[in-house]
Design a protein around this motif. Structure first.
Motif, PDB file in Angstrom:
ATOM      1  N   PRO A   7      73.500  53.465   2.799  1.00  0.00           N
ATOM      2  CA  PRO A   7      72.077  53.822   2.828  1.00  0.00           C
ATOM      3  C   PRO A   7      71.180  52.648   2.438  1.00  0.00           C
ATOM      4  CG  PRO A   7      73.207  55.020   1.064  1.00  0.00           C
ATOM      5  CD  PRO A   7      74.251  54.311   1.864  1.00  0.00           C
ATOM      6  N   ARG A   8      71.660  51.760   1.611  1.00  0.00           N
ATOM      7  CA  ARG A   8      70.855  50.598   1.228  1.00  0.00           C
ATOM      8  C   ARG A   8      70.641  49.669   2.416  1.00  0.00           C
ATOM      9  NH1 ARG A   8      69.509  49.653  -3.878  1.00  0.00           N
ATOM     10  NH2 ARG A   8      70.299  51.058  -5.459  1.00  0.00           N
ATOM     11  N   ILE A   9      71.697  49.434   3.194  1.00  0.00           N
ATOM     12  CA  ILE A   9      71.567  48.596   4.389  1.00  0.00           C
ATOM     13  C   ILE A   9      70.652  49.273   5.404  1.00  0.00           C
ATOM     14  CG2 ILE A   9      72.807  47.609   6.360  1.00  0.00           C
ATOM     15  CD1 ILE A   9      73.308  46.077   3.765  1.00  0.00           C
ATOM     16  N   ARG A  10      70.795  50.575   5.563  1.00  0.00           N
ATOM     17  CA  ARG A  10      69.928  51.307   6.501  1.00  0.00           C
ATOM     18  C   ARG A  10      68.462  51.232   6.061  1.00  0.00           C
ATOM     19  NH1 ARG A  10      74.380  55.551   7.375  1.00  0.00           N
ATOM     20  NH2 ARG A  10      75.175  54.900   9.406  1.00  0.00           N
ATOM     21  N   ASN A  11      68.213  51.319   4.767  1.00  0.00           N
ATOM     22  CA  ASN A  11      66.840  51.203   4.264  1.00  0.00           C
ATOM     23  C   ASN A  11      66.261  49.822   4.546  1.00  0.00           C
ATOM     24  OD1 ASN A  11      66.656  53.822   3.314  1.00  0.00           O
ATOM     25  ND2 ASN A  11      67.306  53.294   1.243  1.00  0.00           N
ATOM     26  N   VAL A  12      67.086  48.801   4.397  1.00  0.00           N
ATOM     27  CA  VAL A  12      66.622  47.442   4.702  1.00  0.00           C
ATOM     28  C   VAL A  12      66.244  47.350   6.180  1.00  0.00           C
ATOM     29  CG1 VAL A  12      67.317  45.016   4.890  1.00  0.00           C
ATOM     30  CG2 VAL A  12      67.904  46.319   2.838  1.00  0.00           C
ATOM     31  N   ILE A  13      67.105  47.855   7.041  1.00  0.00           N
ATOM     32  CA  ILE A  13      66.824  47.829   8.485  1.00  0.00           C
ATOM     33  C   ILE A  13      65.539  48.592   8.786  1.00  0.00           C
ATOM     34  CG2 ILE A  13      67.637  48.630  10.740  1.00  0.00           C
ATOM     35  CD1 ILE A  13      70.511  48.059   9.663  1.00  0.00           C
ATOM     36  N   ASN A  14      65.374  49.768   8.195  1.00  0.00           N
ATOM     37  CA  ASN A  14      64.170  50.568   8.426  1.00  0.00           C
ATOM     38  C   ASN A  14      62.911  49.854   7.943  1.00  0.00           C
ATOM     39  OD1 ASN A  14      65.638  52.614   9.604  1.00  0.00           O
ATOM     40  ND2 ASN A  14      65.831  53.775   7.712  1.00  0.00           N
ATOM     41  N   GLY A  21      59.013  46.763  16.063  1.00  0.00           N
ATOM     42  CA  GLY A  21      58.192  47.492  17.025  1.00  0.00           C
ATOM     43  C   GLY A  21      57.140  46.616  17.678  1.00  0.00           C
ATOM     44  N   GLU A  22      56.533  45.731  16.895  1.00  0.00           N
ATOM     45  CA  GLU A  22      55.521  44.819  17.432  1.00  0.00           C
ATOM     46  C   GLU A  22      56.108  43.882  18.487  1.00  0.00           C
ATOM     47  OE1 GLU A  22      53.968  42.817  14.012  1.00  0.00           O
ATOM     48  OE2 GLU A  22      52.813  44.566  13.351  1.00  0.00           O
ATOM     49  N   LYS A  23      57.356  43.489  18.304  1.00  0.00           N
ATOM     50  CA  LYS A  23      58.008  42.572  19.247  1.00  0.00           C
ATOM     51  C   LYS A  23      58.891  43.305  20.254  1.00  0.00           C
ATOM     52  CE  LYS A  23      59.310  38.477  17.849  1.00  0.00           C
ATOM     53  NZ  LYS A  23      60.014  37.388  17.136  1.00  0.00           N
ATOM     54  N   ASN A  24      58.877  44.659  20.179  1.00  0.00           N
ATOM     55  CA  ASN A  24      59.697  45.483  21.058  1.00  0.00           C
ATOM     56  C   ASN A  24      61.177  45.098  20.965  1.00  0.00           C
ATOM     57  OD1 ASN A  24      60.042  47.613  22.835  1.00  0.00           O
ATOM     58  ND2 ASN A  24      60.002  46.270  24.608  1.00  0.00           N
ATOM     59  N   ILE A  25      61.664  45.006  19.733  1.00  0.00           N
ATOM     60  CA  ILE A  25      63.055  44.656  19.478  1.00  0.00           C
ATOM     61  C   ILE A  25      63.768  45.889  18.930  1.00  0.00           C
ATOM     62  CG2 ILE A  25      64.595  43.244  18.065  1.00  0.00           C
ATOM     63  CD1 ILE A  25      62.378  41.113  18.059  1.00  0.00           C
ATOM     64  N   ASP A  26      64.874  46.232  19.570  1.00  0.00           N
ATOM     65  CA  ASP A  26      65.697  47.340  19.104  1.00  0.00           C
ATOM     66  C   ASP A  26      66.720  46.795  18.114  1.00  0.00           C
ATOM     67  OD1 ASP A  26      64.528  49.330  20.699  1.00  0.00           O
ATOM     68  OD2 ASP A  26      65.758  48.728  22.414  1.00  0.00           O
ATOM     69  N   ILE A  27      66.863  47.476  16.976  1.00  0.00           N
ATOM     70  CA  ILE A  27      67.863  47.092  15.981  1.00  0.00           C
ATOM     71  C   ILE A  27      68.884  48.212  15.882  1.00  0.00           C
ATOM     72  CG2 ILE A  27      68.299  46.459  13.591  1.00  0.00           C
ATOM     73  CD1 ILE A  27      65.400  45.580  13.360  1.00  0.00           C
ATOM     74  N   HIS A  28      70.152  47.850  16.044  1.00  0.00           N
ATOM     75  CA  HIS A  28      71.236  48.827  15.984  1.00  0.00           C
ATOM     76  C   HIS A  28      72.230  48.407  14.917  1.00  0.00           C
ATOM     77  CE1 HIS A  28      69.975  50.801  19.701  1.00  0.00           C
ATOM     78  NE2 HIS A  28      69.739  49.582  20.157  1.00  0.00           N
ATOM     79  N   LEU A  52      68.689  37.884   6.174  1.00  0.00           N
ATOM     80  CA  LEU A  52      69.371  37.704   7.458  1.00  0.00           C
ATOM     81  C   LEU A  52      68.614  38.388   8.595  1.00  0.00           C
ATOM     82  CD1 LEU A  52      73.061  38.302   6.325  1.00  0.00           C
ATOM     83  CD2 LEU A  52      72.078  36.142   7.100  1.00  0.00           C
ATOM     84  N   ILE A  53      68.201  39.622   8.364  1.00  0.00           N
ATOM     85  CA  ILE A  53      67.497  40.371   9.416  1.00  0.00           C
ATOM     86  C   ILE A  53      66.122  39.765   9.666  1.00  0.00           C
ATOM     87  CG2 ILE A  53      66.526  42.620  10.039  1.00  0.00           C
ATOM     88  CD1 ILE A  53      68.864  43.824   8.307  1.00  0.00           C
ATOM     89  N   GLY A  54      65.410  39.426   8.607  1.00  0.00           N
ATOM     90  CA  GLY A  54      64.086  38.828   8.758  1.00  0.00           C
ATOM     91  C   GLY A  54      64.132  37.524   9.525  1.00  0.00           C
ATOM     92  N   HIS A  55      65.101  36.684   9.201  1.00  0.00           N
ATOM     93  CA  HIS A  55      65.249  35.407   9.914  1.00  0.00           C
ATOM     94  C   HIS A  55      65.541  35.647  11.393  1.00  0.00           C
ATOM     95  CE1 HIS A  55      66.174  31.195  10.499  1.00  0.00           C
ATOM     96  NE2 HIS A  55      67.268  31.559  11.130  1.00  0.00           N
ATOM     97  N   ALA A  64      64.082  42.209  22.910  1.00  0.00           N
ATOM     98  CA  ALA A  64      65.510  41.962  22.746  1.00  0.00           C
ATOM     99  C   ALA A  64      66.159  43.103  21.964  1.00  0.00           C
ATOM    100  CB  ALA A  64      65.729  40.640  22.022  1.00  0.00           C
ATOM    101  N   THR A  65      67.454  43.021  21.841  1.00  0.00           N
ATOM    102  CA  THR A  65      68.219  43.966  21.046  1.00  0.00           C
ATOM    103  C   THR A  65      69.021  43.196  20.014  1.00  0.00           C
ATOM    104  OG1 THR A  65      68.410  45.514  22.888  1.00  0.00           O
ATOM    105  CG2 THR A  65      69.985  45.769  21.096  1.00  0.00           C
ATOM    106  N   VAL A  66      68.987  43.669  18.775  1.00  0.00           N
ATOM    107  CA  VAL A  66      69.752  43.062  17.690  1.00  0.00           C
ATOM    108  C   VAL A  66      70.824  44.059  17.263  1.00  0.00           C
ATOM    109  CG1 VAL A  66      69.678  42.248  15.301  1.00  0.00           C
ATOM    110  CG2 VAL A  66      67.799  41.707  16.869  1.00  0.00           C
ATOM    111  N   TRP A  67      72.067  43.612  17.281  1.00  0.00           N
ATOM    112  CA  TRP A  67      73.181  44.418  16.791  1.00  0.00           C
ATOM    113  C   TRP A  67      73.608  43.869  15.453  1.00  0.00           C
ATOM    114  CZ3 TRP A  67      75.052  48.879  18.660  1.00  0.00           C
ATOM    115  CH2 TRP A  67      74.665  49.253  19.943  1.00  0.00           C
ATOM    116  N   ILE A  68      73.651  44.729  14.454  1.00  0.00           N
ATOM    117  CA  ILE A  68      74.114  44.337  13.124  1.00  0.00           C
ATOM    118  C   ILE A  68      75.458  45.012  12.910  1.00  0.00           C
ATOM    119  CG2 ILE A  68      73.667  44.435  10.651  1.00  0.00           C
ATOM    120  CD1 ILE A  68      70.650  44.650  11.463  1.00  0.00           C
ATOM    121  N   GLU A  69      76.481  44.205  12.755  1.00  0.00           N
ATOM    122  CA  GLU A  69      77.821  44.725  12.545  1.00  0.00           C
ATOM    123  C   GLU A  69      78.160  44.601  11.067  1.00  0.00           C
ATOM    124  OE1 GLU A  69      82.405  43.817  13.875  1.00  0.00           O
ATOM    125  OE2 GLU A  69      80.778  42.983  15.062  1.00  0.00           O
TER     126      GLU A  69
END
Length: 84
Positions: A7-14, A21-28, A52-55, A64-69
């Motif tokens: 949940p902490r990682i999900r909160n960071v992503i959220n 949204g401003e750049k129309n980037i999907d994060i998964h 890492l996500i901010g950079h 674009a689409t960003v996949w976080i594994e």
């Protein structure tokens, strides 16, 4: 301290919803765990993930689409959290 890192990682992503949204980037998030309680410093983990996500979002093209594994492995009794 023991903490559920999922949940902490999900909160960071959220926290990046507005920017993505401003750049129309999907994060998964690609994560095989629903819950994962580990002995971690949650604040440091959140800061590292946010950096890492901010950079990534600052340097990726729009639409674009960003996949976080997220994977966790243990070697010789030490947990390693991999964010790719």
């Amino acid at each position: 301290m023991m903490s559920d890192i999922i949940p902490r990682i999900r909160n960071v992503i959220n926290g990046f919803n507005r920017i993505s949204g401003e750049k129309n980037i999907d994060i998964h998030l690609d994560c095989p765990y629903d819950s994962l309680v580990l002995p971690v410093d949650s604040d440091k983990l959140e800061k590292i993930a946010a950096n890492l996500i901010g950079h990534t979002l600052r340097n990726i093209r729009p639409n674009a689409t960003v996949w976080i594994e997220l994977r966790v492995t243990m070697v010789l009794g030490v947990f390693y959290i991999l964010i790719v």
